[in-house]
Design a protein around this motif. Sequence first.
Motif, PDB file in Angstrom:
ATOM      1  N   SER A  14      15.371  -5.784 -10.097  1.00 12.18           N
ATOM      2  CA  SER A  14      15.074  -7.215  -9.960  1.00 12.18           C
ATOM      3  C   SER A  14      13.952  -7.462  -8.966  1.00 12.18           C
ATOM      4  O   SER A  14      13.242  -8.454  -9.059  1.00 12.18           O
ATOM      5  N   ARG A  15      13.767  -6.546  -8.031  1.00 18.25           N
ATOM      6  CA  ARG A  15      12.658  -6.694  -7.089  1.00 18.25           C
ATOM      7  C   ARG A  15      11.314  -6.359  -7.746  1.00 18.25           C
ATOM      8  O   ARG A  15      10.292  -6.928  -7.404  1.00 18.25           O
ATOM      9  N   LEU A  16      11.351  -5.403  -8.676  1.00 18.57           N
ATOM     10  CA  LEU A  16      10.101  -4.998  -9.330  1.00 18.57           C
ATOM     11  C   LEU A  16       9.689  -6.026 -10.380  1.00 18.57           C
ATOM     12  O   LEU A  16       8.520  -6.340 -10.525  1.00 18.57           O
ATOM     13  N   THR A  17      10.670  -6.542 -11.103  1.00 17.96           N
ATOM     14  CA  THR A  17      10.369  -7.522 -12.133  1.00 17.96           C
ATOM     15  C   THR A  17      10.595  -8.903 -11.540  1.00 17.96           C
ATOM     16  O   THR A  17      11.138  -9.039 -10.467  1.00 17.96           O
ATOM     17  N   SER A  18      10.168  -9.916 -12.290  1.00 17.28           N
ATOM     18  CA  SER A  18      10.418 -11.256 -11.777  1.00 17.28           C
ATOM     19  C   SER A  18      11.757 -11.769 -12.282  1.00 17.28           C
ATOM     20  O   SER A  18      12.203 -12.836 -11.930  1.00 17.28           O
ATOM     21  N   ARG A  19      12.407 -10.939 -13.105  1.00 19.64           N
ATOM     22  CA  ARG A  19      13.648 -11.379 -13.693  1.00 19.64           C
ATOM     23  C   ARG A  19      14.838 -11.128 -12.766  1.00 19.64           C
ATOM     24  O   ARG A  19      14.950 -10.095 -12.119  1.00 19.64           O
ATOM     25  N   TYR A  20      15.720 -12.104 -12.692  1.00 12.02           N
ATOM     26  CA  TYR A  20      16.892 -11.965 -11.841  1.00 12.02           C
ATOM     27  C   TYR A  20      17.981 -11.174 -12.557  1.00 12.02           C
ATOM     28  O   TYR A  20      18.274 -11.401 -13.710  1.00 12.02           O
ATOM     29  N   VAL A  21      18.562 -10.221 -11.879  1.00 10.96           N
ATOM     30  CA  VAL A  21      19.624  -9.417 -12.457  1.00 10.96           C
ATOM     31  C   VAL A  21      20.856  -9.504 -11.569  1.00 10.96           C
ATOM     32  O   VAL A  21      20.768  -9.332 -10.359  1.00 10.96           O
ATOM     33  N   THR A  22      21.980  -9.796 -12.156  1.00 10.55           N
ATOM     34  CA  THR A  22      23.188  -9.816 -11.328  1.00 10.55           C
ATOM     35  C   THR A  22      23.614  -8.392 -11.016  1.00 10.55           C
ATOM     36  O   THR A  22      23.536  -7.504 -11.863  1.00 10.55           O
ATOM     37  N   ILE A  23      24.064  -8.175  -9.792  1.00 10.85           N
ATOM     38  CA  ILE A  23      24.400  -6.836  -9.344  1.00 10.85           C
ATOM     39  C   ILE A  23      25.892  -6.635  -9.468  1.00 10.85           C
ATOM     40  O   ILE A  23      26.679  -7.388  -8.919  1.00 10.85           O
ATOM     41  N   SER A  24      26.263  -5.629 -10.214  1.00  8.83           N
ATOM     42  CA  SER A  24      27.686  -5.408 -10.406  1.00  8.83           C
ATOM     43  C   SER A  24      28.210  -4.460  -9.351  1.00  8.83           C
ATOM     44  O   SER A  24      27.518  -3.555  -8.917  1.00  8.83           O
ATOM     45  N   ASN A  25      29.433  -4.677  -8.926  1.00  6.97           N
ATOM     46  CA  ASN A  25      29.998  -3.874  -7.853  1.00  6.97           C
ATOM     47  C   ASN A  25      30.764  -2.663  -8.339  1.00  6.97           C
ATOM     48  O   ASN A  25      30.970  -1.722  -7.604  1.00  6.97           O
ATOM     49  N   PHE A  26      31.194  -2.718  -9.582  1.00  5.22           N
ATOM     50  CA  PHE A  26      32.023  -1.612 -10.051  1.00  5.22           C
ATOM     51  C   PHE A  26      31.250  -0.749 -11.037  1.00  5.22           C
ATOM     52  O   PHE A  26      30.540  -1.262 -11.879  1.00  5.22           O
ATOM     53  N   PRO A  27      31.421   0.569 -10.901  1.00  4.69           N
ATOM     54  CA  PRO A  27      30.752   1.423 -11.873  1.00  4.69           C
ATOM     55  C   PRO A  27      31.332   1.138 -13.256  1.00  4.69           C
ATOM     56  O   PRO A  27      32.544   0.989 -13.401  1.00  4.69           O
ATOM     57  N   GLY A  28      30.484   1.043 -14.230  1.00  2.00           N
ATOM     58  CA  GLY A  28      30.995   0.871 -15.575  1.00  2.00           C
ATOM     59  C   GLY A  28      31.118  -0.559 -16.048  1.00  2.00           C
ATOM     60  O   GLY A  28      31.776  -0.828 -17.035  1.00  2.00           O
ATOM     61  N   ARG A  69      15.945  -5.188 -19.744  1.00  2.00           N
ATOM     62  CA  ARG A  69      14.521  -4.922 -19.883  1.00  2.00           C
ATOM     63  C   ARG A  69      13.740  -5.940 -19.074  1.00  2.00           C
ATOM     64  O   ARG A  69      14.153  -7.077 -18.935  1.00  2.00           O
ATOM     65  N   GLY A  70      12.586  -5.524 -18.562  1.00  2.00           N
ATOM     66  CA  GLY A  70      11.767  -6.454 -17.801  1.00  2.00           C
ATOM     67  C   GLY A  70      10.334  -5.979 -17.766  1.00  2.00           C
ATOM     68  O   GLY A  70      10.008  -4.916 -18.300  1.00  2.00           O
ATOM     69  N   GLN A  71       9.455  -6.802 -17.186  1.00  6.51           N
ATOM     70  CA  GLN A  71       8.057  -6.426 -17.092  1.00  6.51           C
ATOM     71  C   GLN A  71       7.579  -6.446 -15.650  1.00  6.51           C
ATOM     72  O   GLN A  71       7.961  -7.322 -14.882  1.00  6.51           O
ATOM     73  N   VAL A  72       6.762  -5.471 -15.302  1.00  2.00           N
ATOM     74  CA  VAL A  72       6.184  -5.417 -13.971  1.00  2.00           C
ATOM     75  C   VAL A  72       4.693  -5.670 -14.096  1.00  2.00           C
ATOM     76  O   VAL A  72       4.035  -5.097 -14.957  1.00  2.00           O
TER      77      VAL A  72
END
Lengths: 670, 79
Positions: free
Chosen positions: A46-60, A67-70
């Motif tokens: 999310s830092r590289l792209t301008s798109r916001y991504v929610t961060i999940s806490n649990f594996p899986g 997908r995003g664009q830099v």
Amino acid sequence: MESRSKATVLLEDPSDLVVLDNPAPPDNGLVVLVGQANVGKSVVFSRLTSRYVTISNFPGTTVEIFRGQVDLDGETVEIIDTPGINSTYASSEDERVALRVLQDDRPGLIVQVADAKNLRRTLRLTAQLAQFGIPMVLTLNMMDECERKGIYVDSDMLSKKLGIPVVQTVATTGTGLEGLKKLLRSRQRCSLNGHEPLQWVEDALESVQRSTPGEAEKLDTRTKWFTFLVLFGSLLHLENYFGAWFGLPTLATGFQSFFTTQGFPEILTGALTVILAFLLPVLLPVLWAIGKDHGFNERFGVWARQVLPGTFILVVTMSLVFQLVGVLGAQTLVGILEEGIFSGYITPFLQGIIPSGFVYDLLVGQYGVISMGISYAIAIVLPVVSTFFIAFSFLEDSGYLPRLSILSDRLLRAMGLHGKALLPMVLGLGCVTMATMTTRILRSKKERFVATLLLALGVPCSAQLGVILGITSGISLKALLVVFGTVASQLVFVGFVLSRLYPGQRSSFVLEVPPIRCPVWKNIFRKTYWRVVWFLKEALPLFAIGALALFVLDKLQLLSKVIAASEPVVTGLLGLPKETASVFLIGFLRRDYGAAGLFDLSRQGQLDSIQIVVGLVVLTLFVPCIANSLVIVKEQGLRKALGIISFVFVYAVGIGGLLNWLLHTFGIVL
Amino acid sequence: MKRDSSADADPLTKLKTRERARIVRIEGEEAMELASFGLYTGTEIQVKQRFPSYIVQTDEAELALEPAVARKIFVLRLK
């Protein structure tokens, strides 16, 4: 991305990187982020792209592909975020998804995002990914955590070993990401050069990371030497407690009489005695041994998690913390600040220049914002909190706390929790409010509820702890043991009952045990500094507001009414003087504030030993402070929070009354 | 000496301190969590301690496990 270019780049200049060939032009240009779960991949994305991504806490839980664009010098590079994988063997649905991307999309570059402090696990995955034959960049993320843990990674050397660029980042702050962005067109392939992967990883690790690998099955002479020194220091330290019981001449009394005959002032004598007789005999050999010899680190790490040596180490550690926080902080420093500076200069000075009247009462009267609020915060609570944070940061950085989790796991399991809950509990000794927020690390609802209630009920925060230690050290060890014994037994009892009444399951206990490391003093003081600043920001206004509230209640004659209303309970059931009612009242504003009030009363000689002990027990078990109550509401909801708070209130008074009755009925002398 | 066959697999709790073994099977929902710590089928482990918690050493790290979890990890002893 302009706002982020301001972020400091850990690796100042990308040309510092060892790049074996010139970057080849992009093929299909696709960049894929790969890495273990919870290494901050999504944050990097999310830092590289301008798109916001929610961060999940649990594996899986992120089986979708993002997908995003830099934007890179006017061109765009397509980038894909994959679910966390531990290996390329595809043992789970997630791993299958990630591997399909690598096989089917044939990306131009793999960016392996990794936890910098778990380099072995990282490189094992690197070795597996290298077999895809796709160009790679390795991003060592969470460098801040890595630094905090005292791990040093030579990324230049690592880059040489792997033949691919290695960049260090702190994704959460954006540090190093500009450097990573510039490398998205890099096309270096990682090669094992025919080495066996595991051996290749070990070779690489050895040269790039300062850590403590390997096994120390046998004790060499140096380790034996260190062990002897540390043990001798610890016994010397304990001799100061036990020697005094048997009336033997101890190191402490020796230093004390020496400094007194030299004509040192009382406070300096006390401080020097604590440092020379209690702290240094253990700390010096331990730090020396841990700093010099890895064999000793390993042995120490093993002992600290075994029952018998572990208990011995725990006793020594706790008494060291007691000397630092309870004696040096709560007595010496409080003495200097409170009696010396506030009561000695500041308050009399202000009382001299402010004409008596409303403003006088408001600022420097009995419940004055300055004479009570600020002076309590700065003179009584601050020294205690600072010394506690030094001790806590030291234990945190040394790797000792997970071992404490292991030792306490069985006890905590009886209380419906497990070893991991130790961290919130110990943190609660710093600040219960902060600890209540960290109960989120516990997996099940049941554990979070139990931990929250126990924190609210019986875990004293650092200021309170310091005050307890400070007051009881003026009475006897027995008084201290009665206070802690009562509180601890109630924690275990309530936890035991609650874990059987509250429905639901607890999660399982699996914990990685980090190596024992010699903490870096600079990091300890930096952490302590930030924690103290945070504490002051949060506490100072509350202390001032607390004094102001009491002042208003007092002016409106309400204070005496509240105190009068609670008198039957306070004087009757608990057998305390009626002034302590106001102590309990302010204890709600901040627990440590209340404890400080009790400290004040006992210094004025208004309480006998039984009253002090009962007062401390009730105040420790008593309702959580305002800040903590608010956090409980936030974490558990209003209904459960009210349940917790009213239960704690009734229970605290009940136990206090019972203790008062027991101590008097059996004529126990403290 | 035991023969290496899957039928001989024992739960990790049967191992003595210092015994080495290879994981052949992990039962229950903890399998995912254990994998994220580097414990999966094929991992070689050594038991370092059995009380108060199980401590196993893998290539990567020392892990503490409660007995309820250790019981679900089935291993073959290594000589």
